[in-house]
Write a protein that holds these residues in place. Structure first.
Motif, short mmCIF file in Angstrom:
data_model
loop_
_atom_site.label_atom_id
_atom_site.label_comp_id
_atom_site.label_asym_id
_atom_site.label_seq_id
_atom_site.Cartn_x
_atom_site.Cartn_y
_atom_site.Cartn_z
N ALA A 17 14.30 39.64 23.88
CA ALA A 17 15.66 40.04 23.56
C ALA A 17 16.62 38.96 24.05
CB ALA A 17 16.00 41.38 24.22
N VAL A 18 17.78 38.90 23.42
CA VAL A 18 18.85 37.99 23.85
C VAL A 18 20.15 38.78 23.92
CG1 VAL A 18 17.74 35.88 23.03
CG2 VAL A 18 19.25 37.16 21.49
N SER A 19 21.01 38.41 24.89
CA SER A 19 22.24 39.17 25.14
C SER A 19 23.35 38.23 25.57
CB SER A 19 22.01 40.20 26.25
OG SER A 19 20.88 40.99 25.99
N ARG A 20 24.57 38.65 25.31
CA ARG A 20 25.74 37.92 25.81
C ARG A 20 26.93 38.87 25.83
NH1 ARG A 20 29.28 36.83 21.81
NH2 ARG A 20 28.44 36.68 19.69
N ASP A 21 27.93 38.51 26.63
CA ASP A 21 29.14 39.32 26.71
C ASP A 21 30.30 38.40 27.08
OD1 ASP A 21 31.01 41.34 26.90
OD2 ASP A 21 30.16 42.25 28.68
N GLU A 22 31.38 38.49 26.34
CA GLU A 22 32.56 37.67 26.60
C GLU A 22 33.28 38.10 27.86
OE1 GLU A 22 34.98 37.54 23.09
OE2 GLU A 22 33.37 36.68 21.89
N GLY A 23 33.11 39.34 28.29
CA GLY A 23 33.78 39.85 29.48
C GLY A 23 32.86 39.85 30.68
N HIS A 24 33.45 40.04 31.84
CA HIS A 24 32.67 40.11 33.09
C HIS A 24 32.25 41.56 33.32
CE1 HIS A 24 33.04 36.04 34.71
NE2 HIS A 24 34.20 36.01 34.10
N GLU A 43 26.93 30.33 24.46
CA GLU A 43 28.18 30.36 23.69
C GLU A 43 28.69 31.81 23.61
OE1 GLU A 43 29.50 28.16 19.70
OE2 GLU A 43 27.90 29.63 19.38
N GLY A 44 29.98 31.99 23.92
CA GLY A 44 30.58 33.32 23.84
C GLY A 44 30.33 34.21 25.04
N ASP A 45 29.69 33.69 26.08
CA ASP A 45 29.41 34.48 27.29
C ASP A 45 30.43 34.16 28.37
OD1 ASP A 45 27.14 36.31 28.42
OD2 ASP A 45 27.61 34.91 30.03
N VAL A 52 31.18 27.04 38.20
CA VAL A 52 30.77 28.43 38.42
C VAL A 52 31.76 29.41 37.79
CG1 VAL A 52 31.86 28.66 40.68
CG2 VAL A 52 29.81 29.96 40.16
N LYS A 53 31.24 30.49 37.21
CA LYS A 53 32.06 31.52 36.57
C LYS A 53 31.90 32.90 37.18
CE LYS A 53 33.57 28.49 33.75
NZ LYS A 53 34.75 27.78 34.21
N HIS A 54 30.88 33.08 38.03
CA HIS A 54 30.71 34.38 38.69
C HIS A 54 31.90 34.58 39.62
CE1 HIS A 54 26.71 33.96 37.04
NE2 HIS A 54 26.54 35.24 37.27
N ARG A 55 32.58 35.72 39.48
CA ARG A 55 33.86 35.92 40.17
C ARG A 55 33.77 35.75 41.68
NH1 ARG A 55 35.96 41.09 36.90
NH2 ARG A 55 33.79 41.66 37.19
N SER A 56 32.71 36.22 42.31
CA SER A 56 32.60 36.07 43.77
C SER A 56 32.47 34.60 44.16
CB SER A 56 31.42 36.87 44.31
OG SER A 56 30.20 36.37 43.78
N ARG A 57 31.78 33.83 43.34
CA ARG A 57 31.61 32.40 43.61
C ARG A 57 32.89 31.62 43.33
NH1 ARG A 57 25.62 31.18 43.98
NH2 ARG A 57 24.95 33.30 44.44
N VAL A 58 33.62 32.02 42.30
CA VAL A 58 34.90 31.38 41.99
C VAL A 58 35.86 31.58 43.16
CG1 VAL A 58 36.93 31.47 40.48
CG2 VAL A 58 34.63 31.49 39.49
N ALA A 59 35.84 32.77 43.75
CA ALA A 59 36.73 33.05 44.89
C ALA A 59 36.40 32.15 46.08
CB ALA A 59 36.61 34.52 45.29
#
Length: 190
Positions: A17-24, A43-45, A52-59
């Motif tokens: 399976a493959v998955s993606r989500d534009e939102g967190h 693309e589109g994730d 880094v895009k993980h919110r805790s890491r961005v902080a």
């Protein structure tokens, strides 16, 4: 040839399976296909990017490199969780790629995973799930993170990687494993 970390031939290692989500969001909806972009991710994730895009890491530090561009989970984990009462479908634990037939957790850092005709993901480390996993299903965190008899922390919630070569991947695509030169470094959390 597709090999396990122990050098055994992998017959039937596939993307299931493959998955993606534009939102967190914690879970990601499954798709018919996803496109991996070299050096960026899916693309589109929401986690697409060089940094880094993980919110805790961005902080902590938004300039750190994104070693978590692609999250992969083995569907065998879903099978194990089902046996202890947790119904988990592909994408529901936030993974982009669900696999079958390859020991993801046993791969060393730097392993290349060829997915389908063109995409290549370099394995960077283990996913370190947070407490959100218990919001998804109570008790799930202790199933995917626990201590072994020696007191060592064991993480089972999949692996992370970066995209080395882009391409479209879809369920049914073969997975080829290319181990890095020895000595191999075991996976640690990223």
């Amino acid at each position: 040839m597709r090999l396990t970390p122990d050098g055994e031939d992998l017959m039937g290692a596939v993307v299931t399976a493959v998955s993606r989500d534009e939102g967190h969001h914690f879970s990601k909806p499954t798709k018919h296909s996803i496109r991996l972009l070299a050096g960026l991710g899916v693309e589109g994730d929401a986690h697409l990017g060089v940094t880094v895009k993980h919110r805790s890491r961005v902080a902590q530090d938004p300039t750190q490199p994104n070693l978590r561009q692609v999250h992969l989970i083995h569907s065998e984990l879903h099978d194990e969780l089902r046996e202890v009462g947790h119904e988990v479908a592909p994408g529901e634990m936030g993974e982009n790629v669900t696999t079958r037939g390859v020991d993801l957790l046993g791969l060393p850092v730097g392993t290349l995973l060829r997915l389908g005709d063109a995409a290549v993901v370099e394995v960077t480390g283990l996913r370190n799930p947070c407490a959100q996993i218990d919001d998804f299903q109570p008790g799930l965190l202790k199933r995917v993170v626990h201590r072994d008899e020696g007191g060592n922390l064991v993480r089972l919630a999949g692996i992370m990687g970066v995209v080395r070569e882009g391409g479209e991947i879809r369920p049914g695509d073969e997975i080829t494993v290319e181990l890095p030169p020895e000595p191999h470094r075991p996976l640690d959390r990223v």
